[in-house]
Motif scaffolding. Structure first.
Motif, short mmCIF file in Angstrom:
data_model
loop_
_atom_site.label_atom_id
_atom_site.label_comp_id
_atom_site.label_asym_id
_atom_site.label_seq_id
_atom_site.Cartn_x
_atom_site.Cartn_y
_atom_site.Cartn_z
N VAL A 258 11.58 -31.93 -2.36
CA VAL A 258 12.25 -31.29 -3.49
C VAL A 258 12.53 -29.82 -3.20
O VAL A 258 13.59 -29.30 -3.55
N ALA A 259 11.59 -29.15 -2.53
CA ALA A 259 11.79 -27.73 -2.26
C ALA A 259 12.81 -27.52 -1.14
O ALA A 259 13.58 -26.56 -1.16
N ILE A 266 21.81 -24.92 0.99
CA ILE A 266 22.29 -23.55 1.14
C ILE A 266 22.49 -23.24 2.62
O ILE A 266 23.51 -22.65 3.02
N LEU A 282 18.69 -15.77 4.80
CA LEU A 282 17.65 -16.09 3.84
C LEU A 282 17.26 -17.56 3.92
O LEU A 282 16.08 -17.93 3.95
N ALA B 458 19.43 -16.94 -4.64
CA ALA B 458 18.78 -17.88 -3.72
C ALA B 458 17.31 -18.07 -4.12
O ALA B 458 16.80 -19.18 -4.10
N GLY B 459 16.67 -16.96 -4.50
CA GLY B 459 15.28 -17.04 -4.91
C GLY B 459 15.10 -17.95 -6.10
O GLY B 459 14.16 -18.76 -6.15
N ILE B 461 17.04 -20.42 -6.95
CA ILE B 461 17.28 -21.81 -6.55
C ILE B 461 16.05 -22.37 -5.83
O ILE B 461 15.62 -23.50 -6.06
N VAL B 462 15.46 -21.53 -4.99
CA VAL B 462 14.26 -21.95 -4.28
C VAL B 462 13.13 -22.23 -5.26
O VAL B 462 12.33 -23.15 -5.08
N GLY B 465 12.14 -25.73 -6.34
CA GLY B 465 11.15 -26.52 -5.61
C GLY B 465 9.75 -26.27 -6.10
O GLY B 465 8.96 -27.19 -6.30
N ILE B 466 9.46 -25.00 -6.30
CA ILE B 466 8.10 -24.64 -6.71
C ILE B 466 7.84 -25.12 -8.13
O ILE B 466 6.75 -25.57 -8.47
#
Lengths: 395, 585
Positions: A258-259, A266, A282, B458-459, B461-462, B465-466
């Motif tokens: 999922v992560a 991206i 990034l 981006a952070g 979007i990431v 997951g968390i």
């Protein structure tokens, strides 16, 4: 998918188990190879620092028409494709109505000429319309120093946090080793691939720190739960830890999937579609770091923790008990019990199959353990009353 | 606990109410798009050219201080660079940030000085006091203050004018102003000045102030407190002459050269003029500054804390003037902000009071906290600002958003396949988390100047997951409990207790990271830490107040608690023979 679910079930009950803890040297070896490759890459190729760190050259171009965003994009692509390595990832902005600002890393004179030529041919500006200046690093040493300071404080705080939460400082040590493992691998991959290290990359590294520890904490939490009452679970310490990893394996895989899916998306879009971009920097850091983080919490942190604990008396005792239990043979195991359709000879003698191993599934009776603590199942959510012998009851 | 979980509907209701309120606030704010960062929408570019030839270290230091100033709130994500040896370039996201131009270039040189004379100057020694009155009399016609000067003379110290004089002296000053508009230079030549100069010159041999001023240049910044006290008690004649001739400008701050080692003649905002001793404490000695309304007060004050050397000097100075009605002045950029007496030796922090508004008090505190700039800029033509475009190609934002969208879609599909019915909860939670995050980003854009740049997006979007990990931990726990033979309703509670502690521990690490990186970080790191902390907290809030009550609520449905094939909790998925069904279900 249902196969995967079934695997989860088997992993949970311990019917199927992957020996993460026992085969630690295999995992250590794999990591060692990757880390050595990373270090070699780092020392040979070095990191490609962006102009935010190194400073560079700035061109201010006065264009004859209006400085539009599309012109800036055009110049960005042209300068990026000019073949000058230092100008591979230029920053181009419009400034006011008639100016373009182009920033690239420091270049030699001949490269400078190439870039100038590219700019003039793209924008149509004359050489007089371009002024050149040196820009300092916006990410100076001070910013980096402060970030490192913060990092050190963070690591100390996290060490204390994990130690307090799990009551086992050795978990902190294992988690930090896993963290270092992830960071080295990520930085190494960066050096190998040759992507630029920009402030966005640093941001990515910082995310990895958090993610790596997060992942390790989840696994350690399960270990803590499984090893809380070792005597009752009748497992050795190593086995209990291994079971914990197996039980969280499905979760680890799911979380990683999922992560990583959005990050992979991206990375793909930015690397394939866009060519050079901050986004790519990034995404690569995140992708490698998260994958390494998931790997290390299972394959590095847990075996290392077990190894660190191996000398402790409690753990040694549990190993001994487990070994004892393994030797203990069910005394009733080979006493045949009667089953329907069982072959019985007329004279009352049992058929003797002296040398042949029994191909039949086990049919003996399973005797209960003679003693062992009775645990509260907890299903009712409260302790159940128990009846003591009369002599022990409170008067 | 039991009470709380037994009413999942109520928790859900409250949660949605809060979310609705958040969106209501956003609607009040009126903007539905977040402030984008410099790389995505461009911004204002301020270019400042330093006076003279500052050293590269001074430029670096100035760069850092300016960086601290503009990123003081931690979320603005401004970019500060040095350029060409004597320029500092500040790029601030957002089109209309002209207000920041002043704040950025503000030199904010703060100094503490002792007040030798306020409004009028009576020379100190008893023998010279009568002639001092004569001198001031010609300057402004203030007979009343002459009287005060005389009484002060008996104690051997020139007293600053008391409160009731203020009006008279201001009026006198205005009268004088009407007469001659020029200040220092022209005034020095006027006959009144020479008249008053003579008697005070006669008194000056006893004054010990002259050595103090001449002795200062070899010291780096401030003079010793003893010298300043000596100056205060016996101002040298030439300074008194200049002071008498000086008139305050009618409006705006006085334009004076604020040299720390020299005495200073200047005014405060209301036009009262001062003769001040050389600086005893520099702004660089200020270790911290904050603003607020102290208890029992109605107006804003700025509170200062000093480093040890500054603290000692401040204590000595207040000790020297304690009990007398002598004043010390707080001078900012050459203008007296406040002049105060001291009741006793103050060894703690200082307070500046004045007619502050909340904004001006916090702006001053910010300026003081982030120190004085080692370089100064030419205010007239050394500072320019233009509008700059975004530094990223236009397609990057859309590409990033597309990628994020596709990624999210894949995540949702995966969750649906693997968790089936429960996957709906995951998707719901992700949507709710997204909505909450968006609301918070909008609110913070409005209130704290939070800007969303590409790493930020981006952070976020990431963070998906968390965030999803919380649910995965929870669902796996529920399944584990059901495998142990508990009914779904029991398993939800038991699994919750365990998943909760796991998530709190894991998210604790994230929040710790965010907090520490925010405190210690600078520039981009701070903005990132802020985003990380925000998304982690939202994750916890959604997990506690949406996901859990939702599962609780769903556990009442037969579809789930009987283990329907599509519920994600069927016997086959759990690997058990049959689903245990709770008593009342």
């Amino acid at each position: 998918m249902s196969k995967f679910t079934r695997l989860g079930n088997q992993l949970y009950t311990g019917k199927r188990s992957i020996d993460f803890v026992g085969r630690k040297w295999t995992w250590y070896a794999i990591s060692a190879v990757v880390i050595v490759a990373a270090i070699v890459g780092l020392s040979v190729r070095g990191l490609n620092m962006s102009l935010e760190f190194t400073g560079g050259t700035q061109y201010t171009v006065t264009v004859s028409g209006s400085a539009s965003q599309s012109l800036a994009d055009k110049v960005r692509n042209a300068v990026g494709d000019s073949g000058v390595e230092a100008a591979a990832d230029p920053t181009v902005t419009t400034s006011g109505a008639h100016n373009l600002i182009i920033q690239i890393k420091s270049v030699s004179t001949s490269e400078n000429n190439t870039v100038l030529k590219t700019i003039t041919s793209t924008t149509g500006a004359k050489a007089d319309d371009i002024s050149q200046d040196h820009v300092g690093a916006s990410w100076g040493k001070e910013v980096a120093t402060k970030a490192i300071q913060g990092l050190i404080v963070f690591l100390i705080a996290v060490t204390i946090f994990i130690a307090v939460y799990t009551r086992q400082w050795k978990m902190s040590v294992a988690a930090l080793v896993a963290l270092a493992h992830d960071v080295i691998i990520t930085v190494g991959v960066y050096a190998l691939v040759g992507f630029e290290v920009s402030p966005a990359t640093v941001t990515g590294f910082l995310t990895i720190l958090g993610f790596s520890l997060y992942d390790t904490v989840v696994v350690f939490d399960k270990i803590k739960e499984n090893t809380k009452n070792l005597r009752a679970t009748k497992r050795s310490f190593a086995a209990a830890c291994n079971l914990a990893v197996n039980q969280t394996l499905v979760r680890s895989i799911n979380t990683s999937i999922v992560a990583l899916i959005p990050v992979a998306a991206i990375l793909w879009v930015s690397a394939v579609q866009l060519g050079t971009s901050t986004l790519k920097d990034l995404a690569l850091a995140l992708f490698v770091g998260m994958a390494a983080g998931a790997y290390s919490s299972i394959f590095i942190a847990t075996p290392l923790f077990v190894q660190l604990k191996a000398r402790e008396q409690e753990v040694v005792d549990s190993e001994r008990r487990a070994a004892q239990r393994a030797k203990q043979v069910d005394p009733y195991a080979h006493v045949p019990s009667f089953a329907e359709g069982m072959e019985v000879e007329d004279n009352g003698e049992l058929p003797v199959e002296a040398d042949q191993p029994d191909p039949q599934p086990f049919r003996g009776r399973t005797a209960p353990q003679t003693r062992g603590p009775v645990r509260d199942s907890g299903a009712a959510g409260r302790p159940q009353p128990s009846r003591q012998t009369r002599s022990k009851r409170a008067k | 606990m039991a009470r709380k979980t037994s009413r999942p509907g109520r928790t859900l209701g409250v949660f949605f109410l809060v979310l609705a309120i958040a969106y209501g606030l956003v609607a009040l704010g009126g903007s539905w798009k977040p402030e984008l960062g410099l790389d995505l929408q461009g911004g204002t570019r301020i270019m400042m050219i330093a006076k003279g030839h500052p050293s590269s270290d001074a430029m670096k230091e100035a760069r850092n201080i300016i960086d601290q100033r503009v990123n003081g709130s931690g979320v603005t994500a401004a970019k500060v660079t040095t350029q060409g040896g004597n320029q500092i370039v500040v790029e601030i996201p957002g089109k209309s940030r002209d207000d920041l131009v002043n704040e950025v270039s503000q030199t904010a040189q703060l100094r503490f000085r002792l007040v030798a004379c306020q409004s009028t100057c009576a020379t100190s020694s008893t023998s010279g006091s009568s002639s001092g009155v004569a001198g001031t009399g010609t300057a402004g016609g203030t007979g009343a203050t002459g009287g005060t000067g005389a009484t002060g003379g008996s104690t051997g110290a020139p007293r600053a004018a008391l409160g009731f004089d203020h009006k008279a002296t201001t009026k006198a000053a205005e009268k004088a102003k009407a007469k001659k508009k020029q200040q220092k230079a022209a005034a020095a030549a006027t006959p009144t000045a020479t008249a008053s100069a003579a008697p005070s010159a006669a008194a000056s041999p006893s004054a010990s102030a002259t050595p103090s001023t001449s002795g200062t240049p070899d010291q780096k910044n401030d003079v010793s407190v003893d010298d300043a006290v000596a100056f205060m008690n016996n101002p040298p004649a030439d300074q008194v002459t200049k002071f008498d001739a000086y008139t305050c400008p009618t409006s705006g701050a006085p334009t004076v050269e604020d040299n720390p080692s020299q005495p200073l003649i200047t005014c405060d905002a209301s036009g009262v003029k001062y003769l001040l001793s050389p600086a005893i404490i520099e702004g660089t000695q200020v270790s911290d500054a904050s603003s607020g309304i102290p208890q029992g007060s109605v107006s804003y004050v700025v509170t200062l804390d000093f480093h040890s050397a500054g603290r000692k000097a401040f204590a000595d100075a207040t000790g020297a003037i304690a009990g007398t009605s002598q004043l010390f002045a707080i001078v900012l950029d050459g203008q007296v902000i406040s002049a105060a007496t001291a009741e006793s030796r103050i060894s703690g922090s200082a307070q500046i009071s004045g007619s502050f508004t909340q904004d001006s008090a916090s702006a001053l505190a910010n300026n003081l906290k982030f120190g004085a700039l080692p370089v100064s800029f030419d205010k007239e033509n050394g500072i320019s600002h233009t509008t700059v475009g975004p530094s990223l190609a236009g397609n990057q934002l859309s590409a990033g958003l597309w990628a994020g969208g596709i990624g999210l879609l894949l995540v949702m599909i995966y969750c649906l396949i693997y968790y089936r019915g429960l996957g709906v909860v995951v998707i719901g939670s992700l949507i709710i988390a997204g909505a909450s995050t968006y609301a918070m980003v909008l609110l913070l854009s409005k209130s704290a100047g939070f800007t969303l740049d590409l790493p930020g997006i981006a952070g976020l979007i990431v963070a998906v997951g968390i965030t999803a990990d919380s649910f995965i931990v929870y669902f796996e726990r529920i399944r584990d409990e059901m495998r142990d033979g508990k009914s779904m309703r029991v398993a939800v509670d038991a699994g919750w207790l365990r998943a909760r502690s796991t998530c709190l521990a894991a998210d604790g690490v994230s929040i710790l990271a965010a907090l520490i990186l925010y405190i210690f970080g600078a520039g981009d790191v701070r903005g990132f830490a802020f985003a990380l902390g925000l998304s982690t907290i939202i994750d916890l809030v959604v997990f506690f107040f949406f996901t859990h009550p939702m599962i609780k609520w769903l556990s009442h449905f037969k579809f789930f608690n009987r283990g329907h094939r599509l519920s994600g909790l069927d016997a086959e998925a759990l690997g058990v023979d049959r689903i245990t069904v709770g008593g009342r279900a």
